[in-house]
Design a protein around this motif. Structure first.
Motif, PDB file in Angstrom:
ATOM      1  N   GLU A  46       1.092  -1.148   0.225  1.00  0.00           N
ATOM      2  CA  GLU A  46      -0.114  -0.447   0.142  1.00  0.00           C
ATOM      3  C   GLU A  46       1.143   0.764  -0.194  1.00  0.00           C
ATOM      4  N   VAL A  47       0.555   2.545  -0.677  1.00  0.00           N
ATOM      5  CA  VAL A  47       0.934   3.740  -0.239  1.00  0.00           C
ATOM      6  C   VAL A  47       0.443   4.836   0.245  1.00  0.00           C
ATOM      7  N   GLY A  48       0.793   5.335   1.333  1.00  0.00           N
ATOM      8  CA  GLY A  48       0.150   6.436   1.098  1.00  0.00           C
ATOM      9  C   GLY A  48       0.928   7.928   1.297  1.00  0.00           C
ATOM     10  N   MET A  49      -0.124   8.701   0.950  1.00  0.00           N
ATOM     11  CA  MET A  49       0.374   9.660   0.507  1.00  0.00           C
ATOM     12  C   MET A  49       0.148  10.914   1.890  1.00  0.00           C
ATOM     13  N   ASP A  50       1.064  11.848   2.261  1.00  0.00           N
ATOM     14  CA  ASP A  50       1.193  12.324   3.217  1.00  0.00           C
ATOM     15  C   ASP A  50       0.293  14.141   2.862  1.00  0.00           C
ATOM     16  N   VAL A  51      -0.643  14.265   4.340  1.00  0.00           N
ATOM     17  CA  VAL A  51      -1.708  15.669   3.489  1.00  0.00           C
ATOM     18  C   VAL A  51      -0.635  15.703   5.745  1.00  0.00           C
ATOM     19  N   SER A  52      -0.295  15.806   5.970  1.00  0.00           N
ATOM     20  CA  SER A  52      -0.218  16.889   7.479  1.00  0.00           C
ATOM     21  C   SER A  52       0.340  18.319   6.336  1.00  0.00           C
ATOM     22  N   ALA A  53       0.915  18.021   5.875  1.00  0.00           N
ATOM     23  CA  ALA A  53       1.904  19.467   4.846  1.00  0.00           C
ATOM     24  C   ALA A  53       2.796  20.183   5.876  1.00  0.00           C
ATOM     25  N   VAL A  54       2.873  19.658   6.936  1.00  0.00           N
ATOM     26  CA  VAL A  54       4.458  19.942   7.694  1.00  0.00           C
ATOM     27  C   VAL A  54       5.201  20.106   7.095  1.00  0.00           C
ATOM     28  N   ASP A  55       6.137  21.044   7.414  1.00  0.00           N
ATOM     29  CA  ASP A  55       7.540  20.887   6.167  1.00  0.00           C
ATOM     30  C   ASP A  55       8.755  19.846   6.425  1.00  0.00           C
ATOM     31  N   TYR A  56       8.726  18.476   7.529  1.00  0.00           N
ATOM     32  CA  TYR A  56       9.156  17.596   7.727  1.00  0.00           C
ATOM     33  C   TYR A  56       9.162  16.828   7.107  1.00  0.00           C
ATOM     34  N   ALA A  57       7.817  16.690   7.085  1.00  0.00           N
ATOM     35  CA  ALA A  57       6.913  15.150   6.344  1.00  0.00           C
ATOM     36  C   ALA A  57       7.529  15.075   5.174  1.00  0.00           C
ATOM     37  N   CYS A  58       7.985  13.300   5.242  1.00  0.00           N
ATOM     38  CA  CYS A  58       8.032  13.034   3.320  1.00  0.00           C
ATOM     39  C   CYS A  58       6.537  12.985   2.842  1.00  0.00           C
ATOM     40  N   ASP A  59       6.790  13.258   1.508  1.00  0.00           N
ATOM     41  CA  ASP A  59       5.655  13.161   0.814  1.00  0.00           C
ATOM     42  C   ASP A  59       5.000  11.743   0.389  1.00  0.00           C
ATOM     43  N   VAL A  60       5.568  10.535   0.606  1.00  0.00           N
ATOM     44  CA  VAL A  60       4.561   9.155   0.238  1.00  0.00           C
ATOM     45  C   VAL A  60       5.550   7.920   1.030  1.00  0.00           C
TER      46      VAL A  60
END
Length: 107
Positions: A46-60
């Motif tokens: 499964e692949v999740g896409m980040d929704v947090s929008a924090v600057d230190y988060a990974c995208d996927v």
């Protein structure tokens, strides 16, 4: 190491605008989820896409499970996996990975 193994990978992706980053996330998700049922020993993906929008988060994040360490090793060089890697090219600018055995629980 014998028994099932979990393989988790997180990426930061290229993209100057929110639209470019969103398109990059969707491309990674689509390509990796397309591996489902194509690689022996790959039991879950499964692949999740980040929704947090924090600057230190990974995208996927890729969350996958394999029957054993040998299946994970075979996946690394499997033609379908290599095709996905090639299709993504230099889209990925940061990569973080963790592999660990899955403890089987008794019922």
């Amino acid at each position: 190491m014998s028994g099932p193994i979990r393989h988790i990978v997180m990426w930061r992706l290229r993209g100057e605008t929110p639209a470019e980053r969103s398109a990059a996330r969707l491309k990674v998700k689509t390509l990796f989820e397309g591996l489902k049922g194509r690689i022996d020993g790959l039991t879950h993906i499964e692949v999740g896409m980040d929704v947090s929008a924090v600057d230190y988060a990974c995208d996927v994040v890729l969350f996958s499970e394999f029957t054993d360490q040998a299946a994970l090793a075979a996946y690394a060089n499997h033609p379908e996996h290599l095709r996905v890697r090639e299709a993504l090219g230099d889209l990925r600018i940061g990569r973080f990975q963790v592999d660990y055995p899955i403890k089987e629980t008794g019922a």
